[in-house]
Design a protein around this motif. Sequence first.
Motif, PDB file in Angstrom:
ATOM      1  N   ASP A  45      15.050  52.609  37.435  1.00 27.84           N
ATOM      2  CA  ASP A  45      14.742  51.797  36.253  1.00 27.84           C
ATOM      3  C   ASP A  45      15.468  50.450  36.267  1.00 27.84           C
ATOM      4  O   ASP A  45      15.995  49.995  35.258  1.00 27.84           O
ATOM      5  N   VAL A  46      15.500  49.805  37.430  1.00 28.27           N
ATOM      6  CA  VAL A  46      16.113  48.478  37.542  1.00 28.27           C
ATOM      7  C   VAL A  46      15.060  47.437  37.163  1.00 28.27           C
ATOM      8  O   VAL A  46      14.056  47.280  37.851  1.00 28.27           O
ATOM      9  N   LEU A  47      15.292  46.724  36.077  1.00 28.05           N
ATOM     10  CA  LEU A  47      14.294  45.778  35.585  1.00 28.05           C
ATOM     11  C   LEU A  47      14.554  44.353  36.048  1.00 28.05           C
ATOM     12  O   LEU A  47      13.676  43.682  36.569  1.00 28.05           O
ATOM     13  N   ASP A  48      15.768  43.872  35.850  1.00 30.30           N
ATOM     14  CA  ASP A  48      16.085  42.466  36.144  1.00 30.30           C
ATOM     15  C   ASP A  48      16.951  42.314  37.391  1.00 30.30           C
ATOM     16  O   ASP A  48      17.482  41.239  37.646  1.00 30.30           O
ATOM     17  N   GLY A  49      17.123  43.371  38.168  1.00 28.13           N
ATOM     18  CA  GLY A  49      17.941  43.292  39.370  1.00 28.13           C
ATOM     19  C   GLY A  49      19.413  43.475  39.121  1.00 28.13           C
ATOM     20  O   GLY A  49      20.212  43.502  40.055  1.00 28.13           O
ATOM     21  N   ILE A  50      19.824  43.597  37.849  1.00 33.92           N
ATOM     22  CA  ILE A  50      21.233  43.787  37.495  1.00 33.92           C
ATOM     23  C   ILE A  50      21.501  45.281  37.377  1.00 33.92           C
ATOM     24  O   ILE A  50      20.898  45.965  36.552  1.00 33.92           O
ATOM     25  N   LEU A  51      22.392  45.773  38.206  1.00 33.65           N
ATOM     26  CA  LEU A  51      22.671  47.202  38.242  1.00 33.65           C
ATOM     27  C   LEU A  51      23.811  47.614  37.326  1.00 33.65           C
ATOM     28  O   LEU A  51      23.782  48.688  36.725  1.00 33.65           O
ATOM     29  N   LEU A  52      24.832  46.780  37.236  1.00 30.65           N
ATOM     30  CA  LEU A  52      26.035  47.144  36.492  1.00 30.65           C
ATOM     31  C   LEU A  52      26.655  45.896  35.872  1.00 30.65           C
ATOM     32  O   LEU A  52      26.788  44.875  36.539  1.00 30.65           O
ATOM     33  N   VAL A  53      27.018  45.976  34.607  1.00 26.59           N
ATOM     34  CA  VAL A  53      27.641  44.862  33.890  1.00 26.59           C
ATOM     35  C   VAL A  53      29.022  45.294  33.429  1.00 26.59           C
ATOM     36  O   VAL A  53      29.171  46.323  32.762  1.00 26.59           O
ATOM     37  N   VAL A  54      30.041  44.516  33.807  1.00 24.52           N
ATOM     38  CA  VAL A  54      31.417  44.805  33.396  1.00 24.52           C
ATOM     39  C   VAL A  54      32.011  43.534  32.780  1.00 24.52           C
ATOM     40  O   VAL A  54      31.999  42.477  33.419  1.00 24.52           O
ATOM     41  N   PRO A  55      32.521  43.591  31.556  1.00 21.77           N
ATOM     42  CA  PRO A  55      33.127  42.399  30.941  1.00 21.77           C
ATOM     43  C   PRO A  55      34.316  41.896  31.742  1.00 21.77           C
ATOM     44  O   PRO A  55      35.063  42.680  32.333  1.00 21.77           O
ATOM     45  N   LEU A  56      34.496  40.594  31.750  1.00 22.93           N
ATOM     46  CA  LEU A  56      35.640  40.013  32.451  1.00 22.93           C
ATOM     47  C   LEU A  56      36.961  40.514  31.887  1.00 22.93           C
ATOM     48  O   LEU A  56      37.963  40.624  32.598  1.00 22.93           O
ATOM     49  N   ASP A  57      36.969  40.828  30.577  1.00 28.94           N
ATOM     50  CA  ASP A  57      38.200  41.302  29.949  1.00 28.94           C
ATOM     51  C   ASP A  57      38.661  42.638  30.514  1.00 28.94           C
ATOM     52  O   ASP A  57      39.809  43.035  30.341  1.00 28.94           O
ATOM     53  N   LEU A  58      37.763  43.349  31.200  1.00 25.83           N
ATOM     54  CA  LEU A  58      38.119  44.653  31.743  1.00 25.83           C
ATOM     55  C   LEU A  58      38.678  44.557  33.154  1.00 25.83           C
ATOM     56  O   LEU A  58      39.155  45.545  33.705  1.00 25.83           O
ATOM     57  N   ALA A  59      38.607  43.383  33.758  1.00 24.07           N
ATOM     58  CA  ALA A  59      39.128  43.202  35.124  1.00 24.07           C
ATOM     59  C   ALA A  59      40.656  43.173  35.110  1.00 24.07           C
ATOM     60  O   ALA A  59      41.273  42.606  34.203  1.00 24.07           O
ATOM     61  N   ILE A  60      41.262  43.805  36.104  1.00 26.80           N
ATOM     62  CA  ILE A  60      42.722  43.791  36.247  1.00 26.80           C
ATOM     63  C   ILE A  60      43.079  42.659  37.195  1.00 26.80           C
ATOM     64  O   ILE A  60      42.867  42.741  38.405  1.00 26.80           O
ATOM     65  N   THR A  61      43.603  41.583  36.657  1.00 24.67           N
ATOM     66  CA  THR A  61      43.918  40.373  37.407  1.00 24.67           C
ATOM     67  C   THR A  61      45.368  39.975  37.163  1.00 24.67           C
ATOM     68  O   THR A  61      46.016  40.496  36.243  1.00 24.67           O
ATOM     69  N   PRO A  62      45.887  39.034  37.950  1.00 27.60           N
ATOM     70  CA  PRO A  62      47.253  38.561  37.691  1.00 27.60           C
ATOM     71  C   PRO A  62      47.421  38.002  36.278  1.00 27.60           C
ATOM     72  O   PRO A  62      48.475  38.189  35.657  1.00 27.60           O
ATOM     73  N   MET A  63      46.382  37.322  35.776  1.00 25.77           N
ATOM     74  CA  MET A  63      46.482  36.765  34.418  1.00 25.77           C
ATOM     75  C   MET A  63      46.663  37.868  33.384  1.00 25.77           C
ATOM     76  O   MET A  63      47.445  37.748  32.448  1.00 25.77           O
ATOM     77  N   ARG A  64      45.914  38.961  33.562  1.00 26.81           N
ATOM     78  CA  ARG A  64      46.023  40.065  32.612  1.00 26.81           C
ATOM     79  C   ARG A  64      47.423  40.683  32.664  1.00 26.81           C
ATOM     80  O   ARG A  64      47.998  41.025  31.623  1.00 26.81           O
ATOM     81  N   VAL A  65      47.976  40.843  33.857  1.00 21.07           N
ATOM     82  CA  VAL A  65      49.301  41.447  33.996  1.00 21.07           C
ATOM     83  C   VAL A  65      50.350  40.607  33.280  1.00 21.07           C
ATOM     84  O   VAL A  65      51.223  41.130  32.576  1.00 21.07           O
ATOM     85  N   LEU A  66      50.268  39.291  33.444  1.00 18.79           N
ATOM     86  CA  LEU A  66      51.255  38.415  32.810  1.00 18.79           C
ATOM     87  C   LEU A  66      51.134  38.413  31.294  1.00 18.79           C
ATOM     88  O   LEU A  66      52.085  38.063  30.590  1.00 18.79           O
ATOM     89  N   GLN A  67      49.968  38.798  30.788  1.00 21.41           N
ATOM     90  CA  GLN A  67      49.780  38.855  29.340  1.00 21.41           C
ATOM     91  C   GLN A  67      50.065  40.233  28.759  1.00 21.41           C
ATOM     92  O   GLN A  67      50.044  40.404  27.541  1.00 21.41           O
ATOM     93  N   ASP A  68      50.327  41.212  29.613  1.00 20.88           N
ATOM     94  CA  ASP A  68      50.550  42.566  29.130  1.00 20.88           C
ATOM     95  C   ASP A  68      51.791  42.607  28.239  1.00 20.88           C
ATOM     96  O   ASP A  68      52.847  42.092  28.607  1.00 20.88           O
ATOM     97  N   PRO A  69      51.691  43.229  27.056  1.00 22.16           N
ATOM     98  CA  PRO A  69      52.833  43.222  26.130  1.00 22.16           C
ATOM     99  C   PRO A  69      54.031  44.017  26.628  1.00 22.16           C
ATOM    100  O   PRO A  69      55.160  43.754  26.211  1.00 22.16           O
ATOM    101  N   LEU A  70      53.830  44.977  27.535  1.00 23.34           N
ATOM    102  CA  LEU A  70      54.932  45.813  28.000  1.00 23.34           C
ATOM    103  C   LEU A  70      55.627  45.242  29.229  1.00 23.34           C
ATOM    104  O   LEU A  70      56.834  45.022  29.231  1.00 23.34           O
ATOM    105  N   ILE A  71      54.872  45.009  30.300  1.00 21.74           N
ATOM    106  CA  ILE A  71      55.507  44.558  31.540  1.00 21.74           C
ATOM    107  C   ILE A  71      55.287  43.071  31.798  1.00 21.74           C
ATOM    108  O   ILE A  71      55.840  42.530  32.750  1.00 21.74           O
ATOM    109  N   GLY A  72      54.499  42.412  30.958  1.00 24.33           N
ATOM    110  CA  GLY A  72      54.219  40.992  31.156  1.00 24.33           C
ATOM    111  C   GLY A  72      55.460  40.117  31.261  1.00 24.33           C
ATOM    112  O   GLY A  72      55.603  39.332  32.196  1.00 24.33           O
TER     113      GLY A  72
END
Length: 469
Positions: A45-72
């Motif tokens: 049931d692939v309609l537009d060729g997009i198989l999976l959508v993940v928000p950028l906010d869910l990516a684990i990146t260096p920016m996210r780590v530095l903003q983490d309230p515990l270990i940031g």
Amino acid sequence: MATGSEEAKLELFLQWLKVNGAELRGCKLKYCNSNKGFGIFTTNDVLDGILLVVPLDLAITPMRVLQDPLIGPDCRSLFEEGEVDDRLLIMLFLTVERLRKSSSWKPYLDMLPTEFGNPLWFTDDEFSELKGTTLHRATELQALFPDIYHLAYVTEDREVRYEDFLWANSIFWTRALNIPFPSSYVFPRTEQEQDSTSSIAPAESTNHVSTKQIVNRENGRTLQINNSVRQVSGVESTLQERETIWVEGLVPGIDFCNHAGNVLLQGEKEISISYGNKGNEIHYPMEAISDVPFSETKIQLLEAQKGELRCLLPRSLLKSGFFPRSTLPGGTSNKDTGSQGFNYSWSGQRKAPSYINKLVFPEEFLTALRTITMKENELYQLVGSGGERQPSETEVRTAVWEACGDSGAFQLLVDLLNMKYFTNGSLHCLSMSRNKWASIVYRQGQKELTRRFIKEAEQALQLALSEGN
């Protein structure tokens, strides 16, 4: 077949993805087997060729780590002091979050493998079989344990152990991707800057976004983080917002694409990731340059030409060489790999070599080898040749080639390749573990590949000498 425990973990993870805004549009996450774990398979049931959508906010990146309230805050200090780089930031985050019983990332972390077959987990005897290979040195560097014991206080169970770091290291190197981020997401602007370049719907309000640059003193890398991450609807895209910046990180969901070739599972096709054709790495030690004659002058020439002391030699390069094989698997031919990148005979001293389109070695590396092997009289030919203006990179490369040709560089290349070939050792068949056998097979594969590149370099050397280059 997946066990009940695996099915339960998968169900929790799928719920976690949904709650965090991810969408599985044209694919399913399913259990493959005990070796591969979970994988992603296409659906009908692939309609537009997009198989999976993940928000950028869910990516684990260096920016996210530095903003983490515990270990940031601690990670920010480590980064500023040059004790960790952006990759290690992600590894530290994974290490600590896995030990936190109440981590919001637990549904994702519980899905990740706990056993690995990479050399980080080899015994000393198994690891010794890799001596002389690039993989041996790379593994030694990866195994260096950073000083993260003072981060242990954020965990709820126990202190961080070396095995915890090895797990995080293995997770990163087996699952990390280059993620395309909008420039405005990586380098967020203040509200005042946004007002000057964007129009916002009247009904929308926006938080003030403050930014701070974090500079790594060790390598000069800069990360810019924002204290308030918020997606604002109704903002018209500008050129800057449409620019893409690639950032290394983990993308939960997408990182379950396995590395192996596509397979069929109950009629469904598995989606896989390929990292391309890997090959030998060859390099000239930087510390050895200080021992060659006129080292300071040669270092300056290397900088002016952007010469590289290290290069990768994947098998695919051999397709365009002197001795191609029609059955060569994988990769694409790159006829420009050995191209010198500059015009010949501008001074009339040398003619363009006949072998120019057959060289399989990167020009940046050959440039470095030419410079290192230059003789005193050849260096004197360069004095005063640039005039009053600063010569360009191409002009310096051309002048160096005119002065010394290729034969010295090719001879040094043959020597380096032979050194690599003989340090890879010989195959010996004994009763051995799977890891030890894999190490020997890998080493022999690298040795065979090196032998073929030696043949290419020797042919280039012979032609260079016969043509006066």
